[in-house]
Design a protein around this motif. Structure first.
Motif, PDB file in Angstrom:
ATOM      1  N   PHE A 221       0.812  -1.217   0.000  1.00  0.00           N
ATOM      2  CA  PHE A 221       0.000   0.000   0.000  1.00  0.00           C
ATOM      3  C   PHE A 221       0.847   1.270   0.000  1.00  0.00           C
ATOM      4  CE2 PHE A 221       0.671  -0.838   4.495  1.00  0.00           C
ATOM      5  CZ  PHE A 221       0.932   0.429   5.009  1.00  0.00           C
ATOM      6  N   ILE A 222       2.173   1.161   0.013  1.00  0.00           N
ATOM      7  CA  ILE A 222       3.027   2.349  -0.017  1.00  0.00           C
ATOM      8  C   ILE A 222       3.431   2.657  -1.457  1.00  0.00           C
ATOM      9  CG2 ILE A 222       5.247   3.324   0.664  1.00  0.00           C
ATOM     10  CD1 ILE A 222       4.983   2.063   3.329  1.00  0.00           C
ATOM     11  N   HIS A 223       3.137   3.852  -1.873  1.00  0.00           N
ATOM     12  CA  HIS A 223       3.453   4.321  -3.220  1.00  0.00           C
ATOM     13  C   HIS A 223       4.915   4.717  -3.334  1.00  0.00           C
ATOM     14  CE1 HIS A 223       4.031   7.726  -6.035  1.00  0.00           C
ATOM     15  NE2 HIS A 223       3.165   7.105  -6.819  1.00  0.00           N
ATOM     16  N   SER A 224       5.411   5.479  -2.349  1.00  0.00           N
ATOM     17  CA  SER A 224       6.796   5.969  -2.376  1.00  0.00           C
ATOM     18  C   SER A 224       7.161   6.532  -1.012  1.00  0.00           C
ATOM     19  CB  SER A 224       6.962   7.046  -3.454  1.00  0.00           C
ATOM     20  OG  SER A 224       6.047   8.117  -3.242  1.00  0.00           O
ATOM     21  N   VAL A 225       8.460   6.700  -0.809  1.00  0.00           N
ATOM     22  CA  VAL A 225       8.968   7.297   0.432  1.00  0.00           C
ATOM     23  C   VAL A 225       9.882   8.456   0.051  1.00  0.00           C
ATOM     24  CG1 VAL A 225      10.197   6.924   2.599  1.00  0.00           C
ATOM     25  CG2 VAL A 225       8.896   5.041   1.563  1.00  0.00           C
ATOM     26  N   TRP A 226       9.647   9.611   0.673  1.00  0.00           N
ATOM     27  CA  TRP A 226      10.415  10.822   0.420  1.00  0.00           C
ATOM     28  C   TRP A 226      10.998  11.349   1.728  1.00  0.00           C
ATOM     29  CZ3 TRP A 226      10.642  13.706  -4.334  1.00  0.00           C
ATOM     30  CH2 TRP A 226       9.936  13.123  -5.390  1.00  0.00           C
ATOM     31  N   ALA A 227      12.040  12.135   1.602  1.00  0.00           N
ATOM     32  CA  ALA A 227      12.625  12.803   2.767  1.00  0.00           C
ATOM     33  C   ALA A 227      12.587  14.306   2.550  1.00  0.00           C
ATOM     34  CB  ALA A 227      14.066  12.350   2.982  1.00  0.00           C
ATOM     35  N   ASN A 228      12.242  15.015   3.613  1.00  0.00           N
ATOM     36  CA  ASN A 228      12.336  16.474   3.615  1.00  0.00           C
ATOM     37  C   ASN A 228      13.260  16.871   4.757  1.00  0.00           C
ATOM     38  OD1 ASN A 228      11.025  19.166   5.044  1.00  0.00           O
ATOM     39  ND2 ASN A 228      11.145  19.308   2.807  1.00  0.00           N
ATOM     40  N   PHE A 229      14.164  17.801   4.492  1.00  0.00           N
ATOM     41  CA  PHE A 229      15.154  18.196   5.497  1.00  0.00           C
ATOM     42  C   PHE A 229      14.800  19.566   6.063  1.00  0.00           C
ATOM     43  CE2 PHE A 229      17.182  15.301   2.497  1.00  0.00           C
ATOM     44  CZ  PHE A 229      17.692  14.351   3.353  1.00  0.00           C
ATOM     45  N   GLN A 230      14.621  19.613   7.385  1.00  0.00           N
ATOM     46  CA  GLN A 230      14.169  20.828   8.046  1.00  0.00           C
ATOM     47  C   GLN A 230      14.854  20.960   9.401  1.00  0.00           C
ATOM     48  OE1 GLN A 230      13.222  23.777   8.315  1.00  0.00           O
ATOM     49  NE2 GLN A 230      10.991  23.830   8.225  1.00  0.00           N
ATOM     50  N   THR A 231      15.541  22.080   9.635  1.00  0.00           N
ATOM     51  CA  THR A 231      16.192  22.329  10.925  1.00  0.00           C
ATOM     52  C   THR A 231      15.681  23.596  11.591  1.00  0.00           C
ATOM     53  OG1 THR A 231      18.004  23.506   9.807  1.00  0.00           O
ATOM     54  CG2 THR A 231      18.316  21.149  10.240  1.00  0.00           C
ATOM     55  N   SER A 232      14.706  24.272  10.985  1.00  0.00           N
ATOM     56  CA  SER A 232      14.191  25.514  11.538  1.00  0.00           C
ATOM     57  C   SER A 232      13.487  25.260  12.870  1.00  0.00           C
ATOM     58  CB  SER A 232      13.228  26.171  10.542  1.00  0.00           C
ATOM     59  OG  SER A 232      12.591  27.286  11.123  1.00  0.00           O
ATOM     60  N   THR A 233      13.518  26.250  13.745  1.00  0.00           N
ATOM     61  CA  THR A 233      12.864  26.128  15.053  1.00  0.00           C
ATOM     62  C   THR A 233      11.461  26.743  15.048  1.00  0.00           C
ATOM     63  OG1 THR A 233      13.925  28.203  15.765  1.00  0.00           O
ATOM     64  CG2 THR A 233      15.046  26.128  16.303  1.00  0.00           C
ATOM     65  N   ASN A 234      11.002  27.245  13.880  1.00  0.00           N
ATOM     66  CA  ASN A 234       9.658  27.820  13.833  1.00  0.00           C
ATOM     67  C   ASN A 234       8.620  26.728  13.596  1.00  0.00           C
ATOM     68  OD1 ASN A 234       9.747  27.214  11.068  1.00  0.00           O
ATOM     69  ND2 ASN A 234      10.584  29.231  10.550  1.00  0.00           N
ATOM     70  N   ASN A 235       7.380  27.131  13.336  1.00  0.00           N
ATOM     71  CA  ASN A 235       6.289  26.168  13.181  1.00  0.00           C
ATOM     72  C   ASN A 235       6.092  25.692  11.744  1.00  0.00           C
ATOM     73  OD1 ASN A 235       5.581  26.163  15.912  1.00  0.00           O
ATOM     74  ND2 ASN A 235       4.243  27.939  15.677  1.00  0.00           N
ATOM     75  N   ILE A 236       6.967  26.098  10.842  1.00  0.00           N
ATOM     76  CA  ILE A 236       6.859  25.659   9.457  1.00  0.00           C
ATOM     77  C   ILE A 236       7.252  24.187   9.383  1.00  0.00           C
ATOM     78  CG2 ILE A 236       7.719  25.973   7.108  1.00  0.00           C
ATOM     79  CD1 ILE A 236       8.189  28.900   7.790  1.00  0.00           C
ATOM     80  N   ILE A 237       6.392  23.372   8.789  1.00  0.00           N
ATOM     81  CA  ILE A 237       6.611  21.923   8.793  1.00  0.00           C
ATOM     82  C   ILE A 237       7.737  21.524   7.851  1.00  0.00           C
ATOM     83  CG2 ILE A 237       5.572  19.691   8.233  1.00  0.00           C
ATOM     84  CD1 ILE A 237       2.929  20.736   9.253  1.00  0.00           C
ATOM     85  N   PHE A 238       7.684  21.995   6.603  1.00  0.00           N
ATOM     86  CA  PHE A 238       8.639  21.540   5.598  1.00  0.00           C
ATOM     87  C   PHE A 238       9.789  22.520   5.389  1.00  0.00           C
ATOM     88  CE2 PHE A 238       4.698  19.417   3.784  1.00  0.00           C
ATOM     89  CZ  PHE A 238       5.047  18.163   4.262  1.00  0.00           C
ATOM     90  N   GLY A 239      10.974  21.948   5.106  1.00  0.00           N
ATOM     91  CA  GLY A 239      12.099  22.740   4.661  1.00  0.00           C
ATOM     92  C   GLY A 239      12.095  22.818   3.136  1.00  0.00           C
ATOM     93  N   ASN A 240      13.117  23.436   2.568  1.00  0.00           N
ATOM     94  CA  ASN A 240      13.156  23.633   1.113  1.00  0.00           C
ATOM     95  C   ASN A 240      13.803  22.475   0.360  1.00  0.00           C
ATOM     96  OD1 ASN A 240      11.978  26.218   1.281  1.00  0.00           O
ATOM     97  ND2 ASN A 240      13.963  27.139   1.776  1.00  0.00           N
ATOM     98  N   ARG A 241      14.428  21.538   1.080  1.00  0.00           N
ATOM     99  CA  ARG A 241      15.174  20.481   0.401  1.00  0.00           C
ATOM    100  C   ARG A 241      14.426  19.151   0.491  1.00  0.00           C
ATOM    101  NH1 ARG A 241      20.370  20.171  -1.362  1.00  0.00           N
ATOM    102  NH2 ARG A 241      21.314  18.107  -1.563  1.00  0.00           N
ATOM    103  N   TRP A 242      14.194  18.534  -0.673  1.00  0.00           N
ATOM    104  CA  TRP A 242      13.495  17.253  -0.750  1.00  0.00           C
ATOM    105  C   TRP A 242      14.388  16.217  -1.422  1.00  0.00           C
ATOM    106  CZ3 TRP A 242       8.553  16.163   1.034  1.00  0.00           C
ATOM    107  CH2 TRP A 242       7.802  17.267   1.470  1.00  0.00           C
ATOM    108  N   ARG A 243      14.156  14.939  -1.081  1.00  0.00           N
ATOM    109  CA  ARG A 243      14.870  13.854  -1.752  1.00  0.00           C
ATOM    110  C   ARG A 243      13.951  12.639  -1.881  1.00  0.00           C
ATOM    111  NH1 ARG A 243      20.930  11.329  -0.909  1.00  0.00           N
ATOM    112  NH2 ARG A 243      20.571   9.416  -2.079  1.00  0.00           N
TER     113      ARG A 243
END
Length: 501
Positions: A221-243
Motif C-alpha cells: 500500500f506504499i506508493h513511495s517514500v520521500w525525505a524532507n530536510f528541516q532544521t528551523s525552530t519555527n512552526n513551518i513543517i517543511f524545509g526547502n530540500r526534498w529527496r
C-alpha cells in the motif's frame, strides 16, 4: 510505522456509509442526541445501532485531538445555518450545501512525531498546544531507535510524517480505485541534507517502511517514500530540500476530468472526492472558450481543469510557491489533445500589481489561503471599472515600456512556463466580468465578500458550500460574482386573462 487500523486514511468503517446532501429547503435536523458514555468499537457495532450513528463521528480521540469539533450530525455543520442566512441577506436564497462523504474521505495528513523513541507519540496537537495526541502505532521508530524531535532542545531525528493517498490506478475499475489507494510517505528529518550524520538512520527507516508496505510486501500500500530536510525552530513543517528515496517518483490523481501530478511539496486537498465535486461545479460557471486568470493557483489544478473542460482560449496561472512549477509541467503533458489554447504558469505574487495578471481575462478565479484575499487584490477588484477605462486609454507601447521597468514582472517571465496552443490569444485590455471565489476561511470570506459588494462593482449571483472536513466547522465556499448591479427580478405574469369589452 504503518497507519493504525483504527484511523485509516482512506478505508471506510465496517458499517454502511451514507452521503447526505442538504440545502436550506430541507428541514433542519433534530437536536443532537446526548453523548454516549462509552461508545463501542466501530468493528463491533450491531446492525440495530447503525442508523443512530450514521452521521456521528464515533472517534475515541474526540475532545482530546484538535482535529474535530462536531461529534454528531456530521452531514450539516452548525456553521451551515449561518452561511445560509448570510447569503440570503445578500439576495442569494438558493444556497446549496454538499455534505459529501462522511467517512473514509481523508487522503492527506500531516502528523507530528514527538516523545521518546521507545514510546513515540504520532498524531495531531491538542487544541492550542504542541502536546501530541497519539493516534497510530509505530514499530519502525522503536525497532530502529529513531529519536522523535524535541522542540525545546531542537534535537532528535523525525519531526513530522506526511501521508498522501493516490487513488489513480487505471488497471482497476473506477469503483475499486479509492479503497485500493497507495500512500506516499514523506519523512521530515531534523538535518540540513543527506550528508548529515543521522542520514543512515533515515535510510534504515525508509527501507523498513518499504519492506513492510512496499511493492514486494504482502500488503503493498506504499506508493513511495520521500525525505524532507528541516532544521528551523519555527512552526513551518517543511524545509526547502526534498529527496526521493524509494518507490515511484510521480504521484498522480484524477481530478476535474484531468490527470494531476502532485509532488510531496505541493499543496493538495485532504478530501479529494469533495474537491473533485467542487471542480465540476466551477466548470459550469465558465463559458466555453473563455480566457481565465487563476490566482493563488498552486500547481494549476483549477485552471488546467477549466482549460480541458471548457476549451478555454487562454489560461494564466499565478502562484508564489516555485515548487509547484514542476507539477504544473507534468500535468500539462497529460492534457487531452483537444486543449489547444494558450496556457501559462507564472512564479509570482498575485498581490503585487494584480491588474497585470487579470488583464485580458473574462473570468478570474481566486483560491486564497485561510486569511483571504490580499488587500491589494481587493482594492483592485473594487475599482475595476475605472482601471479598465484607464487601461483602454493607454497605448500598447507605453504599457510594454512600463512592464519592463517592473522587476517582479521580469522575474515572473523568467520563471514562467508557457504552452502556446492553436487558439488565438486575447490581447485586449478588457477585464473580467466574472469572479469565482473559492474560500476555505469562512470569516475571511465574509469580510472580502462585503468589501467587494460595498463598491457596487460586483454583485453576488450564486453560492455553494462543500463539506471538505466532516466533524469540523470548516466549510469550503464557492461564490460566483458578476460585474455590475444585479438585474431586477422579473415579475411573474398573472395567469388571468383580461375580459374583452
Amino acid at each position: 510505522m504503518l497507519p493504525s487500523p483504527c484511523l485509516p486514511l482512506h478505508r471506510p468503517p465496517s458499517f454502511p456509509l451514507i452521503t447526505c446532501r442538504v440545502s436550506p429547503s430541507v428541514p433542519r435536523p433534530s437536536p443532537p442526541p446526548p453523548p454516549l458514555p462509552s461508545p463501542p468499537p466501530l468493528a463491533n457495532l450491531s446492525a440495530t445501532t447503525v442508523p443512530a450513528l450514521t452521521c456521528a463521528l464515533q472517534c475515541i480521540h474526540f475532545q482530546s485531538c484538535s482535529g474535530c469539533t462536531q461529534e454528531f450530525n456530521l452531514h450539516r455543520p452548525v456553521i451551515v445555518d449561518e452561511a445560509a442566512e448570510f447569503f440570503k441577506s445578500l439576495g442569494v436564497s438558493d444556497f446549496t450545501f454538499d455534505s459529501s462523504r462522511l467517512w473514509g474521505w481523508r487522503c492527506r495528513a500531516k502528523l507530528a512525531v514527538r516523545g521518546p523513541s521507545n514510546n513515540p507519540l504520532i498524531g495531531l496537537y491538542e487544541e492550542g498546544t504542541h502536546n501530541v495526541v497519539d493516534i497510530p502505532h509505530c514499530k519502525g521508530i522503536t525497532e530502529l531507535n529513531v529519536e522523535p524531535y524535541d522542540e525545546d532542545q531542537g534535537t532528535g531525528d523525525l519531526r513530522y510524517v506526511q501521508m498522501a493517498v493516490t487513488t489513480y490506478n487505471t488497471s482497476l475499475p473506477a469503483s475499486e480505485r479509492y479503497i485500493n489507494g497507495k500512500v506516499q510517505v514523506a519523512l521530515v528529518w531534523n538535518s540540513r541534507n543527506e550528508n548529515s550524520p543521522n542520514f543512515d538512520k533515515l535510510n534504515a527507516l525508509a527501507d523498513y517502511l518499504w519492506r513492510n508496505g512496499g511493492r514486494r510486501s504482502d500488503v503493498n500500500f506504499i506508493h513511495s517514500v520521500w525525505a524532507n530536510f528541516q532544521t528551523s525552530t519555527n512552526n513551518i513543517i517543511f524545509g526547502n530540500r526534498w529527496r526521493h528515496l524509494l518507490g515511484d517518483r510521480d504521484f498522480w490523481e484524477h481530478l476535474g476530468g484531468i490527470d494531476i501530478a502532485l509532488a510531496p511539496s505541493s499543496f493538495g486537498q485532504a478530501n479529494t472526492r469533495a474537491f473533485d465535486t467542487l471542480l465540476r461545479k466551477v466548470q459550469k460557471y465558465v463559458p466555453l472558450g473563455a480566457s481565465v486568470a487563476d490566482l493563488y493557483a498552486g500547481a494549476g489544478v483549477i485552471g488546467l481543469s477549466l482549460a480541458a473542460a471548457r476549451k478555454c482560449r487562454s489560461v494564466k496561472c499565478v502562484e508564489v510557491n516555485k515548487e509547484s512549477k514542476l507539477s504544473f509541467e507534468k500535468t500539462v503533458e497529460r492534457l487531452p489533445n483537444s486543449v489547444d489554447g494558450s496556457i501559462s504558469w507564472h512564479h509570482a505574487d498575485a498581490s503585487v500589481e494584480p491588474l497585470s495578471w487579470i488583464m485580458g481575462s473574462e473570468v478570474v478565479v481566486v483560491d486564497p489561503p485561510r486569511k483571504g484575499l490580499d488587500s491589494s487584490l481587493v482594492d483592485m477588484l473594487q475599482t475595476l471599472s475605472s482601471l479598465e477605462h484607464k487601461a483602454k486609454s493607454s497605448s500598447e507601447s507605453n504599457s510594454k515600456v512600463k512592464d519592463e521597468k517592473r522587476p517582479w514582472i521580469l522575474r515572473a517571465r523568467e520563471a514562467s512556463v508557457e504552452i502556446r496552443g492553436k487558439a488565438a490569444l486575447n490581447d485586449s485590455q478588457s477585464l473580467p466580468q466574472t469572479l469565482i471565489y473559492i474560500s476555505c476561511g469562512w470569516e475571511s470570506f465574509k469580510k472580502d465578500c462585503k468589501l467587494l459588494l460595498s463598491s457596487k462593482e460586483w454583485h453576488l449571483e450564486k453560492a455553494h458550500g462543500f463539506n471538505f472536513f466532516p466533524g469540523t466547522q470548516s466549510i469550503e465556499i464557492l461564490a460566483i460574482f458578476k460585474r455590475g448591479r444585479r438585474a431586477p427580478l422579473k415579475k411573474k405574469k398573472s395567469g388571468k386573462k383580461k375580459k374583452r369589452s
